[in-house]
Design a protein around this motif. Structure first.
Motif, PDB file in Angstrom:
ATOM      1  N   ARG A 276       2.251   1.869  -3.392  1.00  0.00           N
ATOM      2  CA  ARG A 276       1.149   2.127  -4.467  1.00  0.00           C
ATOM      3  C   ARG A 276       0.955   3.579  -4.042  1.00  0.00           C
ATOM      4  O   ARG A 276       0.824   4.347  -5.199  1.00  0.00           O
ATOM      5  CB  ARG A 276      -0.146   1.411  -4.050  1.00  0.00           C
ATOM      6  CG  ARG A 276      -1.217   1.533  -5.196  1.00  0.00           C
ATOM      7  CD  ARG A 276      -2.412   0.543  -5.155  1.00  0.00           C
ATOM      8  NE  ARG A 276      -2.956   0.781  -3.791  1.00  0.00           N
ATOM      9  CZ  ARG A 276      -3.127  -0.250  -2.863  1.00  0.00           C
ATOM     10  NH1 ARG A 276      -2.684  -1.278  -3.170  1.00  0.00           N
ATOM     11  NH2 ARG A 276      -3.998   0.178  -1.816  1.00  0.00           N
ATOM     12  N   HIS A 277       0.830   4.078  -2.851  1.00  0.00           N
ATOM     13  CA  HIS A 277       0.417   5.708  -2.689  1.00  0.00           C
ATOM     14  C   HIS A 277       1.578   6.490  -2.930  1.00  0.00           C
ATOM     15  O   HIS A 277       1.338   7.655  -3.038  1.00  0.00           O
ATOM     16  CB  HIS A 277      -0.396   5.449  -1.400  1.00  0.00           C
ATOM     17  CG  HIS A 277      -1.915   5.192  -1.484  1.00  0.00           C
ATOM     18  ND1 HIS A 277      -2.845   5.500  -2.057  1.00  0.00           N
ATOM     19  CD2 HIS A 277      -2.211   3.792  -1.255  1.00  0.00           C
ATOM     20  CE1 HIS A 277      -3.911   4.676  -1.969  1.00  0.00           C
ATOM     21  NE2 HIS A 277      -3.594   3.973  -1.354  1.00  0.00           N
TER      22      HIS A 277
ATOM     23  N   SER B 286       4.130   6.215  -4.807  1.00  0.00           N
ATOM     24  CA  SER B 286       5.157   5.824  -6.084  1.00  0.00           C
ATOM     25  C   SER B 286       5.373   7.132  -6.857  1.00  0.00           C
ATOM     26  O   SER B 286       6.638   6.856  -7.531  1.00  0.00           O
ATOM     27  CB  SER B 286       4.298   5.033  -6.856  1.00  0.00           C
ATOM     28  OG  SER B 286       3.049   5.627  -7.487  1.00  0.00           O
TER      29      SER B 286
ATOM     30  N   THR C  34       0.932  -1.412   0.011  1.00  0.00           N
ATOM     31  CA  THR C  34       0.016   0.107   0.113  1.00  0.00           C
ATOM     32  C   THR C  34       0.835   1.216  -0.017  1.00  0.00           C
ATOM     33  O   THR C  34       0.564   2.249  -0.766  1.00  0.00           O
ATOM     34  CB  THR C  34      -0.845   0.048   1.290  1.00  0.00           C
ATOM     35  OG1 THR C  34      -1.570  -1.275   1.402  1.00  0.00           O
ATOM     36  CG2 THR C  34      -2.001   1.338   1.156  1.00  0.00           C
TER      37      THR C  34
END
Length: 574
Positions: free
Chosen positions: A159-160, A162, A156
């Motif tokens: 993903r956030h 990146s 997570t």
């Protein structure tokens, strides 16, 4: 034990409104009720806990009785904390922006939601308060932790975050190694992606902040473990998903100038970490294991200043003896001890003192850890054919007054070093031995003639590094009567140890200092060397003369409350 699968902050808010209370059952009882643990396993772990004083959960993981996926939900129930799944959870950008990228990566923290002036974050282990404390300090508002698996948090976070900019810069040192061709492959592409780059940077940055001398990235069957060696002891810092191993190793190889396509042989390389105007040298070693490639990164911080002789922590009379010895025009002074005993630090302190006398100093080292003004330093390089013995031969033609040899490793180096000391040079070096008398025996076994060694050897400094008690959590340490009798300690002497706190990362120790025995070669000892006496006979003679050995000096330090008895016994096990 409930694991909540959430997808939206509103679902999280609903769960947070349900009051949770800590369980009255102990962690072991919860694991028994859930049939995760057998009674005999719990009994064995509790017995070990009495001896090691480790947390029960840590012991169960080390024993292989539970997995983290089983332990942390049970721990969440014990603490009355929500345990959540983050597989499909989407976080609002305004919440993500409240936690700096380097902090999220460094402590594996994922911000989830912001309600009523409080930030709710996911952590694998909320008991570890360092990350929470840092976050509260930086954010300036309340932060509460929920529990989730390390793997889901890492995914997570990746993903956030990146698109976040890199917080640190690693400079590729491949120009020192030659041009390295990087193949166009999936692994090399993965290793250049920003989440992997930032992850490695965060691991290095945190190691630097904690004062780690080495950073270990060790593959296991299903995970990757990251360790820091702090004050001489390994500390496990984080566990990563197994899928991160190859891109992480590849990224390490790229910045260290290695061949990322070669995974079957060991490789060495150099890199440099840049933080503003500060440069930190990294010596990187990669070896193949059955579980994948293992990485060790040695941290050489050039900003750490050279110690003065008086700052090593030696007694005043020992410092005075060493000052007298290093002012002699010729002879050999050796620093002995196992790996990690601070031999190089002591050598540099001696050299730092010698250079004040404006003598011509040459050194050959592997590696050159500090660039010292006023000293001509040569780096050992097997690739270029520069060895200790080869450099020594050339040194003798270069008009030196003082020669430093990083280590005497073989008979050839020992013979040339002894000849240099015999022909009017002061020579300093190190040897891997456990005591001062054993150092003399080792040189004789290397083929150095007894009558020559008795003439050239001035002194042997045998040393260890002891960890110092943390002053923030130092408490009195009970000592059994049997141990006092064994060590010949009076009942009036009080001992202390660290109880563990945030300041020392729960280790109970903060910093290290040298404990040494200094054997000065007198005419009596020189005569014993010529006679070829054994290590045991030499040790007994020195003891009769009243020379304080390592154990006596370490016990004296413990009696002053500076270190613990456990630390003394760990460095003087015999």
């Amino acid at each position: 034990m409930t694991c909540h699968n959430i997808q939206h902050p509103s679902e999280l808010l609903t769960l947070l409104r349900i009051p949770l209370s800590p369980s009255k059952d102990r962690l072991g009882e919860i694991l028994l009720h859930l049939k995760i643990l057998e009674f005999r396993q719990l009994e064995s772990a509790l017995k070990q806990q009495l001896q090691s004083k480790k947390r029960l959960g840590t012991l169960l993981l080390e024993m292989g009785c539970v997995t983290r996926g089983q332990l942390y939900p049970a721990l969440a129930k014990k603490l009355g904390i929500l345990y959540i799944r983050l597989v499909s959870f989407e976080v609002d950008d305004s919440v993500v922006s409240r936690v700096p990228p380097h902090l999220a990566l460094q402590f594996n923290i994922m911000p989830l939601a912001y309600f009523d002036g409080r930030l709710f974050v996911a952590m694998e282990n909320p008991i570890d308060g360092e990350g929470l404390s840092r976050l509260r300090f930086i954010c300036g508002f309340g932060v509460e932790a929920l529990m989730a698996s390390a793997r889901e948090i890492a995914i997570t976070v990746g993903r956030h975050y990146s698109n976040a900019e890199e917080t640190e810069a690693l400079q590729d040192m491949s120009d020192r190694q030659g041009i390295v061709k990087i193949p166009s492959s999936i692994t090399s592409q993965q290793s250049s992606r920003r989440p992997v780059v930032r992850l490695l940077n965060a691991i290095l940055l945190q190691g630097l902040m904690r004062g780690a001398s080495d950073i270990n990235i060790q593959p296991a069957a299903d995970t990757v473990r990251v360790y820091y060696r702090v004050d001489g002891k390994l500390q496990q810092i984080r566990t990563l998903d197994r899928e991160l191993l190859k891109p992480l190793v590849s990224r390490t190889k790229i910045i260290a100038g290695m061949d990322i396509s070669e995974r079957r042989i060991a490789q060495d390389g150099h890199a440099q970490l840049k933080r503003g105007d500060v440069h930190v040298d990294l010596r990187v070693s990669v070896i193949p294991t059955i579980n994948g490639e293992s990485v060790v990164i040695r941290v050489l911080d050039q900003q750490h200043r050279l110690l003065q002789l008086s700052e090593l922590g030696l007694p005043e009379n020992d410092c005075a003896s060493l000052l007298e010895l290093i002012n002699k025009p010729h002879g050999m002074i050796l620093v002995a001890g196992p790996t990690g005993s601070g031999k190089t630090t002591s050598l540099y302190a001696l050299m730092n003192e010698i250079r004040k006398s404006r003598r011509h100093i040459l050194s050959v080292e592997d590696p050159v850890e500090y660039d010292i003004a006023g000293i001509e330093q040569v780096q050992v390089s097997s690739r270029k054919g520069v060895t200790f013995s080869g450099a020594l031969r050339h040194f003798l033609r270069h008009d030196p007054d003082v020669i430093m040899v990083g280590e005497i490793r073989d008979a050839e180096t020992a013979a040339i070093a002894n000849r240099a000391a015999l022909t009017g040079h002061l020579l300093l070096s190190t040897l891997h031995t456990n005591s001062a008398p054993a150092t003399i025996t080792r040189l004789l076994n290397m083929g150095v003639e007894r009558f020559l060694l008795s003439d050239t050897l001035l002194a042997v400094i045998s040393q260890r590094l002891v960890r110092l008690n943390c002053n923030h959590c130092k408490i009195e340490q009970p000592v059994s009567q049997s141990l006092r009798e064994k060590l010949s300690l009076g009942t009036e002497i009080k001992f202390f140890h660290g109880g563990g706190c945030v300041q020392c990362h729960q280790s109970g120790y903060s910093g290290r200092r040298v404990v040494a025995e200094i054997l000065t070669v007198t005419s009596d000892i020189a005569a014993l060397i010529v006679q070829g006496v054994s290590t045991l006979q030499l040790s007994k003679y020195i003891e009769k003369k009243g020379v304080h050995d390592l154990r006596k000096n370490a016990l004296a330090l413990a009696a002053q409350g500076e270190t613990s008895l456990e630390e003394v016994l760990s460095i003087c096990a015999d």
